[in-house]
Design an enzyme around this catalytic site. Structure first.
Site, PDB file in Angstrom:
ATOM      1  N   HIS A   1       0.818  -1.209   0.000  1.00 48.50           N
ATOM      2  CA  HIS A   1       0.000   0.000   0.000  1.00 48.50           C
ATOM      3  C   HIS A   1       0.856   1.265   0.000  1.00 48.50           C
ATOM      4  CE1 HIS A   1      -4.282  -1.432   0.842  1.00 48.50           C
ATOM      5  NE2 HIS A   1      -3.562  -2.522   0.647  1.00 48.50           N
ATOM      6  N   ASP A   2       2.036   1.206   0.598  1.00 55.40           N
ATOM      7  CA  ASP A   2       2.927   2.362   0.560  1.00 55.40           C
ATOM      8  C   ASP A   2       3.555   2.510  -0.817  1.00 55.40           C
ATOM      9  OD1 ASP A   2       4.410   4.552   1.795  1.00 55.40           O
ATOM     10  OD2 ASP A   2       6.163   3.260   1.644  1.00 55.40           O
TER      11      ASP A   2
ATOM     12  N   GLY B   1       5.868   6.859  -4.037  1.00 56.87           N
ATOM     13  CA  GLY B   1       6.109   5.420  -4.110  1.00 56.87           C
ATOM     14  C   GLY B   1       6.523   4.842  -2.775  1.00 56.87           C
TER      15      GLY B   1
ATOM     16  N   SER C   1       5.387   7.299   3.107  1.00 61.26           N
ATOM     17  CA  SER C   1       4.383   8.342   3.322  1.00 61.26           C
ATOM     18  C   SER C   1       3.137   7.810   4.014  1.00 61.26           C
ATOM     19  CB  SER C   1       3.998   8.993   1.986  1.00 61.26           C
ATOM     20  OG  SER C   1       3.326   8.076   1.131  1.00 61.26           O
TER      21      SER C   1
ATOM     22  N   HIS D   1      -1.660 -12.752  -1.318  1.00 67.34           N
ATOM     23  CA  HIS D   1      -2.911 -13.246  -0.745  1.00 67.34           C
ATOM     24  C   HIS D   1      -2.825 -14.708  -0.307  1.00 67.34           C
ATOM     25  CE1 HIS D   1      -5.429  -9.855  -2.790  1.00 67.34           C
ATOM     26  NE2 HIS D   1      -4.664  -9.422  -1.803  1.00 67.34           N
ATOM     27  N   SER D   2      -1.706 -15.368  -0.628  1.00 65.30           N
ATOM     28  CA  SER D   2      -1.528 -16.727  -0.126  1.00 65.30           C
ATOM     29  C   SER D   2      -1.230 -16.723   1.372  1.00 65.30           C
ATOM     30  CB  SER D   2      -0.393 -17.434  -0.875  1.00 65.30           C
ATOM     31  OG  SER D   2       0.878 -16.996  -0.445  1.00 65.30           O
TER      32      SER D   2
ATOM     33  N   ASP E   1      -7.271 -18.399   1.669  1.00 61.14           N
ATOM     34  CA  ASP E   1      -7.117 -19.780   1.224  1.00 61.14           C
ATOM     35  C   ASP E   1      -6.971 -20.681   2.448  1.00 61.14           C
ATOM     36  OD1 ASP E   1      -4.466 -19.598   2.074  1.00 61.14           O
ATOM     37  OD2 ASP E   1      -3.597 -20.197   0.164  1.00 61.14           O
TER      38      ASP E   1
ATOM     39  N   ASP F   1       2.308 -20.636  -0.260  1.00 57.92           N
ATOM     40  CA  ASP F   1       2.233 -21.762  -1.192  1.00 57.92           C
ATOM     41  C   ASP F   1       1.255 -21.439  -2.311  1.00 57.92           C
ATOM     42  OD1 ASP F   1      -0.305 -22.031  -0.087  1.00 57.92           O
ATOM     43  OD2 ASP F   1       0.228 -23.756   1.150  1.00 57.92           O
TER      44      ASP F   1
END
EC number: 1.11.1.-
Length: 372
Positions: free
Chosen positions: A73-74, A86, A90, A198-199, A216, A223
């Site tokens: 997100h940063d 970037g 911040s 997201h794993s 998951d 994985d």
């Protein structure tokens, strides 16, 4: 949010991937235990030890997941047209602004956990450096994750990120790909960084009462199971919250699926890349690590940074990482979206279906000094 208020006043093409300093001459640091090619890196070893023991508590848990989310997100807060710094920190320094952005809902939790450590070690690392270090160290708490390089020397951020730069789970696939594409990421890199992160992640304030619900079956290890679970046919929330928030229930009890993940797994531009990672642990880890490293350089000049990759602890090998179908499920339950390759043969888990446990929420054991 006491810490966040205090922090607002605190203004502070490398080939990948496996970090290997064995071929580089290193000198012993003053602690007599650590060695570094660049003496400036010696001061970072105690920082790593502190956050491993007292922030992450040596676990691939809620704080580790949050640190990885914070890194993304940063870093993504930059645009060739809207501006932004970037990977500059911040989101921490100007949190009073950036935490109001809808896509940053829930980020305040990890900032409250991580913030005291950032302040404690502000004489060693800038906010941008600390967020990137914490993200890299968080990964090696999770079995199967890559050990990615770490560079330090980012200057303090000068302004908050512009709004609407962080992709949201309710965005359509074209919006997501265009947002990443504007900062140089291909559709394949988007699949790698989103699917990989997201794993080892779960819902965080996106849907009320769904905090800690994983994406998951194996949120404590990095994985390829996420690439199977997201393709299983699921059902929608009966209360309508899923459609509003970008999440839906899956065929695996105790998990939720982000709408954006479902789109990436099924869109013709990304479906074959998504499927290609199933049971391809090394390929997925390599692609993910390269994408995260690329994120870490957004808005930065790599040649002005110092390579301190040796401070990152060794990665943990994945012992049982083969992706599987949940009990009672087979390839017939997969929504096949890639016409160019056959879906891999997977084993179906034995026994009756079980419910995946929520990710335990972090309980801070911080020994960090409070902000003055």
């Amino acid at each position: 949010m006491v810490f966040n208020i205090a922090l607002s006043a605190f203004v502070l093409a490398l080939p990948l991937l496996l970090v290997d300093a064995a071929s580089t001459k290193r000198s012993m640091c003053s602690d007599g235990r650590s060695a570094a090619a660049n003496s400036a890196c010696c001061a970072v070893f105690p920082v790593v030890e502190d956050i491993v023991d007292n922030l992450f508590t040596n676990e691939c848990g809620d704080s580790a997941h949050g640190a990885l989310r914070l890194l993304f997100h940063d870093a993504i807060g930059i645009s060739p047209t809207a501006g932004g710094g970037g990977a500059d920190g911040s989101i921490a320094t100007f949190n009073a602004t950036e935490l109001t952005f809808p896509a940053n809902l829930g980020i305040d939790d990890i900032l409250d956990d991580l913030g005291p450590f950032l302040l404690k070690h502000s004489n060693v690392l800038s906010a941008g450096d600390f967020i990137q270090l914490a993200g890299a160290v968080s990964l090696v708490q999770c079995p199967g994750a890559p050990r990615i390089p770490f560079f330090m020397g980012r200057p303090a951020p000068v302004a908050a990120s512009p709004p609407n730069l962080v992709p949201q789970p309710t965005d359509d696939i074209t919006t997501i790909l265009d947002r990443f594409g504007s900062v140089g990421f291909s559709p394949a890199e988007v699949v790698a960084v989103v699917g990989g992160s997201h794993s080892v992640a779960g819902a965080d304030d996106v849907v009320p009462n769904f905090e800690g619900v994983p994406f998951d079956q194996t949120p404590a290890q990095f994985d390829t199971q996420i690439f199977v679970d997201v393709l299983l046919r699921g059902t929608a929330f009966t209360d309508g919250q899923g459609a509003q928030s970008g999440e839906s229930e899956t065929a695996v009890a105790g998990t939720v699926r982000l709408q954006s993940d479902g789109l990436l797994a099924r869109d013709p531009r990304t479906a074959c890349t998504w499927q290609s990672f199933v049971n391809q642990q090394s390929k997925m880890a390599q692609a993910f690590g390269e994408a995260v490293l690329k994120l870490s350089f957004l808005g930065q000049n790599q040649h002005e940074l110092t390579d301190c990759s040796e401070v990152i602890p060794q990665a943990i090998a994945l012992k049982t990482g083969a992706a599987t179908f949940p009990p009672g499920k087979t390839v017939k339950d997969i929504e096949l979206s890639c016409n160019d390759a056959k879906f891999p043969n997977l084993r179906t888990q034995p026994g009756p279906a079980t419910t995946v446990s929520p990710i335990p929420q972090a309980v801070s054991t911080s020994t960090a000094a409070p902000a003055s």
